[in-house]
Motif scaffolding. Structure first.
Motif, PDB file in Angstrom:
ATOM      1  N   TYR A 151      -2.451   4.625  -2.234  1.00  0.00           N
ATOM      2  CA  TYR A 151      -3.613   3.937  -2.676  1.00  0.00           C
ATOM      3  C   TYR A 151      -4.114   3.429  -1.294  1.00  0.00           C
ATOM      4  O   TYR A 151      -3.235   3.214  -0.362  1.00  0.00           O
ATOM      5  CB  TYR A 151      -3.024   2.785  -3.669  1.00  0.00           C
ATOM      6  CG  TYR A 151      -2.809   3.111  -4.732  1.00  0.00           C
ATOM      7  CD1 TYR A 151      -1.386   2.808  -5.148  1.00  0.00           C
ATOM      8  CD2 TYR A 151      -3.440   3.476  -5.850  1.00  0.00           C
ATOM      9  CE1 TYR A 151      -0.754   2.870  -6.385  1.00  0.00           C
ATOM     10  CE2 TYR A 151      -3.010   4.114  -6.949  1.00  0.00           C
ATOM     11  CZ  TYR A 151      -1.784   3.814  -7.333  1.00  0.00           C
ATOM     12  OH  TYR A 151      -1.208   4.164  -8.473  1.00  0.00           O
ATOM     13  N   ARG A 191     -10.465  -0.190  -4.620  1.00  0.00           N
ATOM     14  CA  ARG A 191      -9.169   0.480  -4.295  1.00  0.00           C
ATOM     15  C   ARG A 191      -9.309   2.018  -4.472  1.00  0.00           C
ATOM     16  O   ARG A 191      -9.766   2.417  -5.667  1.00  0.00           O
ATOM     17  CB  ARG A 191      -8.015  -0.043  -5.253  1.00  0.00           C
ATOM     18  CG  ARG A 191      -6.396   0.457  -5.091  1.00  0.00           C
ATOM     19  CD  ARG A 191      -5.370   0.005  -5.784  1.00  0.00           C
ATOM     20  NE  ARG A 191      -5.449   0.534  -7.024  1.00  0.00           N
ATOM     21  CZ  ARG A 191      -4.285   0.694  -7.917  1.00  0.00           C
ATOM     22  NH1 ARG A 191      -3.267  -0.040  -7.416  1.00  0.00           N
ATOM     23  NH2 ARG A 191      -4.524   1.362  -9.054  1.00  0.00           N
ATOM     24  N   SER A 202      -7.659   5.674  -4.773  1.00  0.00           N
ATOM     25  CA  SER A 202      -6.413   6.354  -4.990  1.00  0.00           C
ATOM     26  C   SER A 202      -6.294   7.835  -4.527  1.00  0.00           C
ATOM     27  O   SER A 202      -7.311   8.542  -4.593  1.00  0.00           O
ATOM     28  CB  SER A 202      -6.354   6.495  -6.688  1.00  0.00           C
ATOM     29  OG  SER A 202      -6.060   5.028  -7.146  1.00  0.00           O
TER      30      SER A 202
END
Length: 124
Positions: free
Chosen positions: A80, A19, A21
């Motif tokens: 994200y 993930r 950001s």
């Protein structure tokens, strides 16, 4: 002045998840269309995903559809990119960028602000 900072890159195995950001300092990202772009060595920067301002729904480049998901943080200060089923061809430096104004497209030349990027390496 909007400052964007990417994080979350690193080494991931094929088929794994990561993930990324994109955080803004001091300003809300809700007023901006946010795009994720990537650039692999020797290749041009390409758009991966884009989410228009005030929206929670993104659009995607064909090769990542069904695997990547763009989303906004509830605090409105981060966006994200959830990367699932990562493939070797996803390896690149990933950048987030912001564009003021309406519209659901994130063209490289139209973005107003850029982060410095985060590196995603795919290897077993």
């Amino acid at each position: 002045q909007l400052k964007l900072v990417e994080s979350g890159g690193g080494l991931v195995q094929p088929g794994g998840s990561l993930r990324l950001s994109c955080a803004a300092s001091g300003l809300t990202l809700d007023y901006y269309a946010i795009g994720w772009f990537r650039q692999a060595p020797g290749k041009e920067r390409e758009g991966v995903s884009c989410i228009s301002r005030f929206s929670t729904v993104g659009n995607y480049e064909d090769s990542v559809k069904g695997r990547f998901t763009i989303s906004r943080d509830g605090t409105k200060r981060a966006v994200y990119l959830q990367m699932n089923d990562v493939k070797s061809e996803d390896a690149a430096v990933y950048y987030c960028a912001a564009r003021a104004g309406p519209g659901s497209d994130c063209e490289t030349g139209d973005m107003d602000y850029w982060g410095k990027g985060t590196l995603v390496t795919v290897s077993s």
